[in-house]
Design an enzyme around this catalytic site. Structure first.
Site, PDB file in Angstrom:
ATOM      1  N   THR A 159       0.816  -1.432   0.404  1.00 20.51           N
ATOM      2  CA  THR A 159      -0.010  -0.423   0.102  1.00 20.51           C
ATOM      3  C   THR A 159       0.536   1.122   0.553  1.00 20.51           C
ATOM      4  O   THR A 159       1.836   1.594   0.384  1.00 20.51           O
ATOM      5  CB  THR A 159      -1.107  -0.031   1.137  1.00 20.51           C
ATOM      6  OG1 THR A 159      -1.023   1.307   1.398  1.00 20.51           O
ATOM      7  CG2 THR A 159      -0.033  -0.198   2.468  1.00 20.51           C
ATOM      8  N   ASP A 160       0.016   2.091  -0.823  1.00 21.92           N
ATOM      9  CA  ASP A 160       0.985   3.260  -0.049  1.00 21.92           C
ATOM     10  C   ASP A 160       0.813   4.209   1.304  1.00 21.92           C
ATOM     11  O   ASP A 160       1.949   5.083   1.499  1.00 21.92           O
ATOM     12  CB  ASP A 160       0.423   4.318  -1.059  1.00 21.92           C
ATOM     13  CG  ASP A 160      -1.321   4.879  -0.702  1.00 21.92           C
ATOM     14  OD1 ASP A 160      -1.956   4.029   0.420  1.00 21.92           O
ATOM     15  OD2 ASP A 160      -1.865   5.991  -1.283  1.00 21.92           O
ATOM     16  N   GLU A 161       0.280   3.800   2.063  1.00 25.52           N
ATOM     17  CA  GLU A 161       0.173   4.309   3.031  1.00 25.52           C
ATOM     18  C   GLU A 161       1.944   3.755   4.157  1.00 25.52           C
ATOM     19  O   GLU A 161       1.782   4.583   4.931  1.00 25.52           O
ATOM     20  CB  GLU A 161      -1.039   3.518   3.851  1.00 25.52           C
ATOM     21  CG  GLU A 161      -2.116   3.302   3.231  1.00 25.52           C
ATOM     22  CD  GLU A 161      -3.147   3.231   4.407  1.00 25.52           C
ATOM     23  OE1 GLU A 161      -3.615   3.557   5.630  1.00 25.52           O
ATOM     24  OE2 GLU A 161      -4.371   2.729   3.457  1.00 25.52           O
ATOM     25  N   TYR A 172      -2.186  -0.101  10.515  1.00 26.31           N
ATOM     26  CA  TYR A 172      -2.675  -1.279   9.952  1.00 26.31           C
ATOM     27  C   TYR A 172      -1.111  -1.017   8.678  1.00 26.31           C
ATOM     28  O   TYR A 172      -0.373  -1.662   8.370  1.00 26.31           O
ATOM     29  CB  TYR A 172      -3.511  -0.422   8.902  1.00 26.31           C
ATOM     30  CG  TYR A 172      -3.203  -0.675   7.207  1.00 26.31           C
ATOM     31  CD1 TYR A 172      -3.232  -2.077   6.676  1.00 26.31           C
ATOM     32  CD2 TYR A 172      -3.550   0.067   6.599  1.00 26.31           C
ATOM     33  CE1 TYR A 172      -3.506  -2.689   5.361  1.00 26.31           C
ATOM     34  CE2 TYR A 172      -3.524  -0.356   5.457  1.00 26.31           C
ATOM     35  CZ  TYR A 172      -3.930  -1.311   4.813  1.00 26.31           C
ATOM     36  OH  TYR A 172      -3.320  -1.935   3.292  1.00 26.31           O
ATOM     37  N   ALA A 209       2.089   0.187   9.660  1.00 20.67           N
ATOM     38  CA  ALA A 209       3.230  -0.537  10.198  1.00 20.67           C
ATOM     39  C   ALA A 209       3.355  -1.407  10.240  1.00 20.67           C
ATOM     40  O   ALA A 209       4.881  -1.839   9.637  1.00 20.67           O
ATOM     41  CB  ALA A 209       3.056   0.122  11.731  1.00 20.67           C
ATOM     42  N   LYS A 245       1.882  -3.012   7.302  1.00 18.83           N
ATOM     43  CA  LYS A 245       2.488  -3.543   5.532  1.00 18.83           C
ATOM     44  C   LYS A 245       3.153  -3.167   5.933  1.00 18.83           C
ATOM     45  O   LYS A 245       4.540  -3.674   4.946  1.00 18.83           O
ATOM     46  CB  LYS A 245       1.706  -2.713   5.267  1.00 18.83           C
ATOM     47  CG  LYS A 245       0.101  -3.112   5.135  1.00 18.83           C
ATOM     48  CD  LYS A 245       0.338  -4.325   4.506  1.00 18.83           C
ATOM     49  CE  LYS A 245       0.183  -5.254   2.817  1.00 18.83           C
ATOM     50  NZ  LYS A 245      -0.234  -6.024   2.432  1.00 18.83           N
ATOM     51  N   LYS A 265     -15.420   0.106   4.333  1.00 14.11           N
ATOM     52  CA  LYS A 265     -14.541   0.731   3.333  1.00 14.11           C
ATOM     53  C   LYS A 265     -15.449   2.913   2.952  1.00 14.11           C
ATOM     54  O   LYS A 265     -16.497   2.382   1.957  1.00 14.11           O
ATOM     55  CB  LYS A 265     -13.563   0.602   2.291  1.00 14.11           C
ATOM     56  CG  LYS A 265     -12.518  -1.172   2.632  1.00 14.11           C
ATOM     57  CD  LYS A 265     -11.597  -0.358   3.891  1.00 14.11           C
ATOM     58  CE  LYS A 265     -10.618  -1.231   4.219  1.00 14.11           C
ATOM     59  NZ  LYS A 265     -10.409  -2.655   3.363  1.00 14.11           N
ATOM     60  N   ASN A 298     -12.411  13.438  -0.052  1.00 19.44           N
ATOM     61  CA  ASN A 298     -13.470  13.105   0.687  1.00 19.44           C
ATOM     62  C   ASN A 298     -13.688  13.663   0.311  1.00 19.44           C
ATOM     63  O   ASN A 298     -14.846  12.589  -0.176  1.00 19.44           O
ATOM     64  CB  ASN A 298     -12.929  11.930   1.985  1.00 19.44           C
ATOM     65  CG  ASN A 298     -11.977  11.666   1.766  1.00 19.44           C
ATOM     66  OD1 ASN A 298     -11.467  10.621   1.469  1.00 19.44           O
ATOM     67  ND2 ASN A 298     -11.084  11.169   3.335  1.00 19.44           N
TER      68      ASN A 298
END
Ligand code: NAD
Ligand code: TYD
Length: 362
Positions: free
Chosen positions: A136-138, A162, A164, A166, A201, A261
């Site tokens: 992921t980009d996160e 999450y 961290a 990944k 989501k 958003n």
């Protein structure tokens, strides 16, 4: 070319879209789909597969080393495409332990099983195997308004349990390439949307709530920015990298669509006004409700995708308007899928846990 592909997490949102994509785009490949069927996975996501005879579903945990060892041997697996994960940031805030277990220990288990089969026992020639890790980009953290987009060399700075977990899994995958020479590739992708996404989501949650006349919970000021990508474009990018990308390399994937958003929610409401013209809840924008923000909420993500564009010629096919129209239409056409998912997954319990203290949706 790959013959026997182990897909992990193939009953989840992106994994099930990937199984469908691969069966349709490659006429030879056989798929073994290993999925634990957590709340996020469902066999309903695998209904109506094209050429289902080339797909074998195995219910099981990626942390189960004996099971993974057995599958690699029994099916002569030459390619692993690893999706299985706990994937929802809000759940990682309320219960981080399962994220450490699945995302870190699970990825380690798969990497080590692949090392044993391919490098120690040499069950297949090393130039014919690949471990593709989906991320992921996160992992890159949060951008300020005018910061440049994340590139493949942006330092990792994860900020939620999450992201961290990944990030840890990405580091392990890279370590197995550098230390042991395991043929690994990695993709880091931005937010996906499309068919079969679990309605926790943003996009499917807003569609579902709007259809039921329930409030649309907007965290904080709604000005957070994500880089939205239609799920089929992601599946295509993954397969391009797994089959044609450089071993040991990472590729960023994104959609080039970066609205706040609030704009995403407004777009969904406007499409529903058109497509569900008889809805008693029109105009759906009136259902928007600002609620208490997510702790540590990342402000902005954006992906620089020049590497995958120039090396592999991949580009997203859907814009946000074409992709969102297809997505809303899909949810309108699949009320039966929604009913099955709701029943199987304790979605109501999750809504209560995540939203009851925010002053918004119950
Ligand atoms: P998802 O939550 O919809 O699906 C995850 C799947 O993994 C489910 O089918 C679940 O049953 C399975 N699973 C969970 N734990 C397991 C275990 N221990 N053993 C076997 N199976 C297990 O997730 P998704 O949105 O489809 O994401 C898939 C992957 O893509 C994840 O690795 C995620 O980090 C990554 N990703 C997601 C997005 C996004 O926007 N959804 C963006 C970029 C990357
Ligand atoms: P989400 O779909 O959870 O993906 P991620 O956190 O991985 O980006 O959320 C997307 C954005 O939408 C994120 O900025 C949080 C926001 N959001 C809301 O405003 N309300 C909601 O009810 C949810 C689930 C998300």
């Amino acid at each position: 070319m790959p013959k026997n592909v182990l897909v992990t997490g193939g009953a989840g949102f992106i994994g099930s879209n990937f199984v469908r994509y691969l069966l349709a785009h490659d006429q030879q490949v056989k798929i073994i789909n290993l999925d634990a069927l957590t709340y996020a996975g469902s066999l309903a996501n695998l209904a109506d597969l094209p050429d289902p005879a080339r797909h074998t579903f195995v219910k099981g945990d990626i942390c189960d080393r004996a099971l993974v060892d057995g599958l690699l041997r029994e099916h002569n697996i030459d390619t692993i495409v690893h999706f299985a994960a706990e994937s929802h940031v809000d759940r990682s805030i309320l219960g981080p332990g399962q994220f450490v277990q699945t995302n870190i220990v699970g990825t380690f288990t798969l990497l080590d099983a692949a090392r044993q089969a391919w490098l120690v026992e040499k069950l297949l020639p090393v130039d014919q195997v690949r471990f593709h890790h989906v991320s992921t980009d996160e992992v890159f953290g949060s951008l300020e308004k005018d910061d440049p987009a994340f590139s493949e060399t942006t330092p990792y700075s994860p900020r939620s349990p999450y992201s961290a977990s990944k990030a840890a899994s990405d580091h392990l995958a890279r370590a197995y390439y550098h230390t042991y020479g395991l043929p690994v590739s990695i993709t880091n992708c931005s937010n996906n949307y499309g068919p079969y996404q679990f309605p926790e989501k943003l996009v499917p949650l807003m569609i579902l709530n709007a259809l039921n006349g329930k409030p649309l919970p907007i965290y904080g000021d709604g000005q957070q920015v994500r880089d939205w990508l239609y799920v089929e474009d992601h599946c295509d990018a993954i397969w391009q990298v797994a089959t044609r990308g450089e071993v040991g390399e990472t590729y960023n994937i994104g959609g080039g669509n970066q609205p706040p958003n609030l704009e995403v929610v407004d777009t969904i409401c406007d499409i529903l006004d058109e497509l569900a013209a008889n809805s008693p809840h029109k105009p759906h924008r009136q259902l928007k409700q600002y609620v208490t923000d997510r702790p540590g909420h990342d402000r902005r993500y954006a992906m620089d995708i020049r590497k995958i564009e120039s090396e592999l010629g991949w580009q997203p096919r859907q814009t946000l308007s074409t992709g969102m129209l297809k997505t809303v239409q899909w949810y309108l056409d699949h009320a039966d899928w929604l009913a099955e998912i709701r029943q199987d997954s304790d979605l109501t319990g999750w809504m209560e846990r995540n939203y009851s203290n925010r002053g918004g949706e119950k």
